[in-house]
Write a protein that holds these residues in place. Structure first.
Motif, PDB file in Angstrom:
ATOM      1  N   VAL A  33      16.697  81.073 -17.168  1.00  0.00           N
ATOM      2  CA  VAL A  33      15.611  80.143 -17.440  1.00  0.00           C
ATOM      3  C   VAL A  33      15.946  79.370 -18.708  1.00  0.00           C
ATOM      4  CG1 VAL A  33      13.139  79.898 -17.880  1.00  0.00           C
ATOM      5  CG2 VAL A  33      13.957  81.736 -16.387  1.00  0.00           C
ATOM      6  N   ILE A  34      15.745  78.058 -18.668  1.00  0.00           N
ATOM      7  CA  ILE A  34      15.998  77.216 -19.833  1.00  0.00           C
ATOM      8  C   ILE A  34      14.658  76.684 -20.327  1.00  0.00           C
ATOM      9  CG2 ILE A  34      17.305  75.272 -20.753  1.00  0.00           C
ATOM     10  CD1 ILE A  34      19.041  75.374 -18.222  1.00  0.00           C
ATOM     11  N   GLY A  35      14.278  77.080 -21.525  1.00  0.00           N
ATOM     12  CA  GLY A  35      13.038  76.604 -22.119  1.00  0.00           C
ATOM     13  C   GLY A  35      11.972  77.669 -22.210  1.00  0.00           C
ATOM     14  N   ALA A  36      11.508  77.956 -23.441  1.00  0.00           N
ATOM     15  CA  ALA A  36      10.512  79.008 -23.663  1.00  0.00           C
ATOM     16  C   ALA A  36       9.146  78.419 -23.958  1.00  0.00           C
ATOM     17  CB  ALA A  36      10.951  79.932 -24.801  1.00  0.00           C
ATOM     18  N   GLY A  51      11.367  91.892  -9.886  1.00  0.00           N
ATOM     19  CA  GLY A  51      12.580  92.684  -9.830  1.00  0.00           C
ATOM     20  C   GLY A  51      13.863  91.958 -10.137  1.00  0.00           C
ATOM     21  N   PHE A  52      13.798  90.679 -10.508  1.00  0.00           N
ATOM     22  CA  PHE A  52      14.989  89.931 -10.879  1.00  0.00           C
ATOM     23  C   PHE A  52      15.408  90.273 -12.308  1.00  0.00           C
ATOM     24  CE2 PHE A  52      13.030  87.055  -7.701  1.00  0.00           C
ATOM     25  CZ  PHE A  52      14.116  86.840  -6.858  1.00  0.00           C
ATOM     26  N   SER A  53      16.700  90.257 -12.573  1.00  0.00           N
ATOM     27  CA  SER A  53      17.174  90.293 -13.957  1.00  0.00           C
ATOM     28  C   SER A  53      17.138  88.868 -14.492  1.00  0.00           C
ATOM     29  CB  SER A  53      18.587  90.856 -14.031  1.00  0.00           C
ATOM     30  OG  SER A  53      19.505  90.074 -13.273  1.00  0.00           O
ATOM     31  N   VAL A  54      16.618  88.692 -15.714  1.00  0.00           N
ATOM     32  CA  VAL A  54      16.323  87.356 -16.224  1.00  0.00           C
ATOM     33  C   VAL A  54      16.840  87.206 -17.647  1.00  0.00           C
ATOM     34  CG1 VAL A  54      14.526  85.636 -16.664  1.00  0.00           C
ATOM     35  CG2 VAL A  54      14.199  87.332 -14.840  1.00  0.00           C
ATOM     36  N   ILE A  55      17.516  86.086 -17.904  1.00  0.00           N
ATOM     37  CA  ILE A  55      17.866  85.666 -19.263  1.00  0.00           C
ATOM     38  C   ILE A  55      17.191  84.328 -19.507  1.00  0.00           C
ATOM     39  CG2 ILE A  55      19.703  84.967 -20.841  1.00  0.00           C
ATOM     40  CD1 ILE A  55      21.590  86.815 -19.327  1.00  0.00           C
ATOM     41  N   ILE A 201      15.425  87.393 -23.980  1.00  0.00           N
ATOM     42  CA  ILE A 201      15.066  86.111 -24.586  1.00  0.00           C
ATOM     43  C   ILE A 201      16.057  85.784 -25.691  1.00  0.00           C
ATOM     44  CG2 ILE A 201      13.302  84.836 -25.871  1.00  0.00           C
ATOM     45  CD1 ILE A 201      11.185  86.499 -24.459  1.00  0.00           C
ATOM     46  N   ARG A 202      16.697  84.620 -25.576  1.00  0.00           N
ATOM     47  CA  ARG A 202      17.685  84.191 -26.564  1.00  0.00           C
ATOM     48  C   ARG A 202      17.242  82.861 -27.167  1.00  0.00           C
ATOM     49  NH1 ARG A 202      23.578  85.595 -23.765  1.00  0.00           N
ATOM     50  NH2 ARG A 202      23.026  87.701 -23.042  1.00  0.00           N
ATOM     51  N   GLU A 225      28.086  81.283 -21.929  1.00  0.00           N
ATOM     52  CA  GLU A 225      27.982  80.814 -20.559  1.00  0.00           C
ATOM     53  C   GLU A 225      27.279  81.903 -19.752  1.00  0.00           C
ATOM     54  OE1 GLU A 225      31.820  79.751 -19.087  1.00  0.00           O
ATOM     55  OE2 GLU A 225      32.118  78.158 -20.572  1.00  0.00           O
ATOM     56  N   ILE A 226      26.264  81.479 -19.004  1.00  0.00           N
ATOM     57  CA  ILE A 226      25.447  82.441 -18.259  1.00  0.00           C
ATOM     58  C   ILE A 226      25.542  82.106 -16.774  1.00  0.00           C
ATOM     59  CG2 ILE A 226      23.135  83.380 -17.917  1.00  0.00           C
ATOM     60  CD1 ILE A 226      22.535  82.470 -20.831  1.00  0.00           C
ATOM     61  N   ASP A 227      26.109  82.998 -16.007  1.00  0.00           N
ATOM     62  CA  ASP A 227      26.187  82.845 -14.551  1.00  0.00           C
ATOM     63  C   ASP A 227      24.953  83.477 -13.918  1.00  0.00           C
ATOM     64  OD1 ASP A 227      28.799  81.573 -14.125  1.00  0.00           O
ATOM     65  OD2 ASP A 227      29.597  83.410 -15.021  1.00  0.00           O
TER      66      ASP A 227
END
Length: 422
Positions: A33-36, A51-55, A201-202, A225-227
Motif C-alpha cells: 500500500v502506498i500512502g498512509a 489474511g493478507f501480508s501487508v506493507i 508500516i514504513r 524494492e517491495i514485490d
C-alpha cells in the motif's frame, strides 16, 4: 519533505505515535500500500484482517496528507446529491451508491471497533448561502426522506439560531448522521489497529514508481524494492508522482484552516455543536474542537504557494460569519492540497493487480475509509461493491501536463466569481 502540519492544531493535539522510519530492506508481501491516509490505512487494515501480508509505505508520516489536516467534517454521501445520481445513473445504481455512501458509515464502525479516541461528535449542518440554495436543499431533503427513508431536519432561516449564531444564512438542513472528528487522531487510530493486525508500516519511505515484473507489481521506494501480488495506490494529491497518467484525472486545490484560542462564547456561536459547511462554490466550513476552539476553513487558492500569513488569509472569512470574534486570537494556521476531479466524483479502479482510489474532491472524510475497505473486498474475491464506485464516470482534465492546471484554474475562478456576484 516539508511538513504542512507544522502549525496544525491537529498535530499539536495528536496522540503519541512513534514514527516508523527505520530503514528496512527489500521485501515481498501479498499487498503493498502506498500512502498512509484514510484510504491507505483502511485498505491496509482490511487486507490484514482478510489474511493478507501487508506493507504500507508513506513518504511523510501517518496522516501527512489531507487525511491529517482537513476540516474534520463528516458529511454523508458524495459531492453529487442522491437525486442527481439517480437522474444520471438510474434507480438501481442510485440505490447501490446510496447504500454505500449514505447508509454504510465505516468511519463510525472503525471508531467503535478499535476504540479510537478522536473527539467524534454527531450532527452536520449544510447552510444555505442564498434563498435559491435553501429551496434546493429542502427539495433534496424531501427526496431523501421519500425515496430512501433518510431523515434530516430542514431548518428555516428564522430557526437557524438553534445551530448557528449568525444571520448570514437563509436556512439549512441538519443531518444527524453526519458529524465531525479529530482527523489526525483517527488516522493514528487506524494505524495502531493496522499494526496490531500485522501491517508493516514504513514511514519516510517515498514510493516513486510501480514497476511491472514477470512476478507481479513492484513498488520502488527511495529505500527499498517491495514485490507484491497486489499494489494499492492511495497517494491522492501526489498520485502523479507515482503514476503520472493517473495524475491527469485530478488537479490540486489549496485549502487553509485556522484554529482560534479557546473561546468563552464557543457554545453560543454553535449551540448544537454541529459541524457547518455552507453552499457556496468556494465554501466556508467550520466547527468547534473538543477544547472549544473554532476551527474554520475559508477561501481557496489555485497556486501551490501558501499565503505568507495563513491566519490573515482565513480571518476575513471567519469575521464575515462571526463578526463578534473578528479579532479573536488565532493559535494555529495550516493547509494543504485537495485533489479534485472534473466531475467531483472520486476516481477509483484497478489496472491488473494495481488498485487506485483518489480525487475525493473535498468530500472524503467518510468515503475514503469505505473505498479502502472495498479495495480489500475486491482483492479477497468479492468485487460487487467495489465496482459500484469503480464504475463512476471519470475524464482527465484537458490541457496535458502543462496546461491542465491553468485551464482548470480558469474554470474554478469562474464559479468563484459567481459566488461573489450572488
Amino acid at each position: 519533505m516539508t511538513d504542512p502540519l507544522a502549525n496544525s492544531y491537529y498535530a499539536a493535539t495528536a496522540h503519541e505515535w512513534r514514527q516508523r522510519s527505520d530503514i528496512q530492506g527489500d521485501a515481498r508481501c501479498d499487498v503493498a500500500v502506498i500512502g498512509a491516509g484514510f484510504t491507505g490505512l483502511s485498505a491496509a487494515l482490511a487486507c490484514a484482517e482478510s489474511g493478507f501480508s501487508v506493507i504500507l509505505v508513506e513518504a511523510g508520516h501517518v496522516g501527512f496528507g489531507a487525511s491529517g489536516r482537513n476540516g474534520g467534517q463528516l458529511i454523508p454521501g458524495l459531492r453529487w446529491t442522491a437525486s442527481e445520481l439517480e437522474e444520471e445513473f438510474g434507480s438501481e445504481r442510485a440505490d447501490a451508491l446510496f447504500d454505500l455512501c449514505w447508509r454504510d458509515n465505516r468511519v463510525k464502525a472503525r471508531i467503535a471497533k478499535h476504540g479510537i479516541a478522536c473527539d467524534l461528535k454527531a450532527g452536520h449542518l449544510e447552510a444555505a448561502w442564498t434563498p435559491k440554495d435553501f429551496d434546493a436543499m429542502r427539495r433534496e431533503a424531501d427526496y431523501l426522506a421519500t425515496r430512501f427513508g433518510y431523515e434530516s431536519e430542514v431548518i428555516a432561516k428564522a430557526d437557524m439560531g438553534v445551530h448557528i449564531a449568525t444571520p448570514l444564512y437563509h436556512g439549512g438542513v441538519h443531518d444527524p448522521q453526519g458529524g465531525h472528528f479529530h482527523p489526525l487522531n483517527y488516522a493514528v487510530g487506524l494505524a495502531r489497529a493496522a499494526e496490531a493486525a500485522g501491517v508493516d508500516i514504513r514511514e519516510s519511505h517515498r514510493a516513486y514508481q510501480i514497476e511491472q515484473t514477470t512476478g507481479g507489481p513492484r513498488v520502488i521506494t527511495d529505500w527499498s524494492e517491495i514485490d507484491a501480488r497486489y499494489v494499492i495506490d492511495a497517494t491522492d494529491s501526489w498520485i502523479a508522482d507515482v503514476e503520472p497518467d493517473l495524475g491527469r484525472y485530478t488537479v490540486p486545490i489549496m485549502n487553509y484552516n485556522i484554529a482560534t484560542a479557546p473561546l468563552a462564547n464557543a457554545d453560543a456561536l454553535l449551540p448544537s455543536d454541529a459541524a457547518v459547511a455552507d453552499s457556496r462554490f468556494v465554501l466556508n466550513y467550520f466547527r468547534l474542537s473538543a477544547d472549544k476552539r473554532l476551527i474554520f476553513g475559508g477561501g481557496e487558492r489555485y497556486s501551490q504557494t501558501p499565503p505568507r500569513d495563513i491566519a490573515a488569509f482565513v480571518r476575513p472569512f471567519m469575521a464575515e460569519v462571526f463578526p463578534e470574534i473578528a479579532d479573536a486570537k488565532i493559535d494555529y494556521g495550516w493547509g494543504g492540497a485537495v485533489a479534485v476531479t472534473m466531475n467531483r466524483l472520486p476516481h477509483i479502479g484497478r489496472r491488473g493487480n494495481v488498485f487506485y482510489a483518489h480525487g475525493f474532491s473535498g468530500h472524503g472524510a467518510l468515503v475514503t475509509t469505505l473505498a479502502g475497505e472495498l479495495v480489500a473486498e475486491a482483492m479477497a474475491g468479492t468485487a460487487e461493491r467495489f465496482d459500484v464506485l469503480a464504475n463512476l464516470p471519470s475524464k482527465p482534465f484537458p490541457g496535458g501536463k502543462w496546461l491542465r492546471q491553468p485551464l482548470a484554474t480558469l474554470g474554478l475562478l469562474y464559479y468563484a466569481m459567481k459566488d461573489k456576484l450572488g
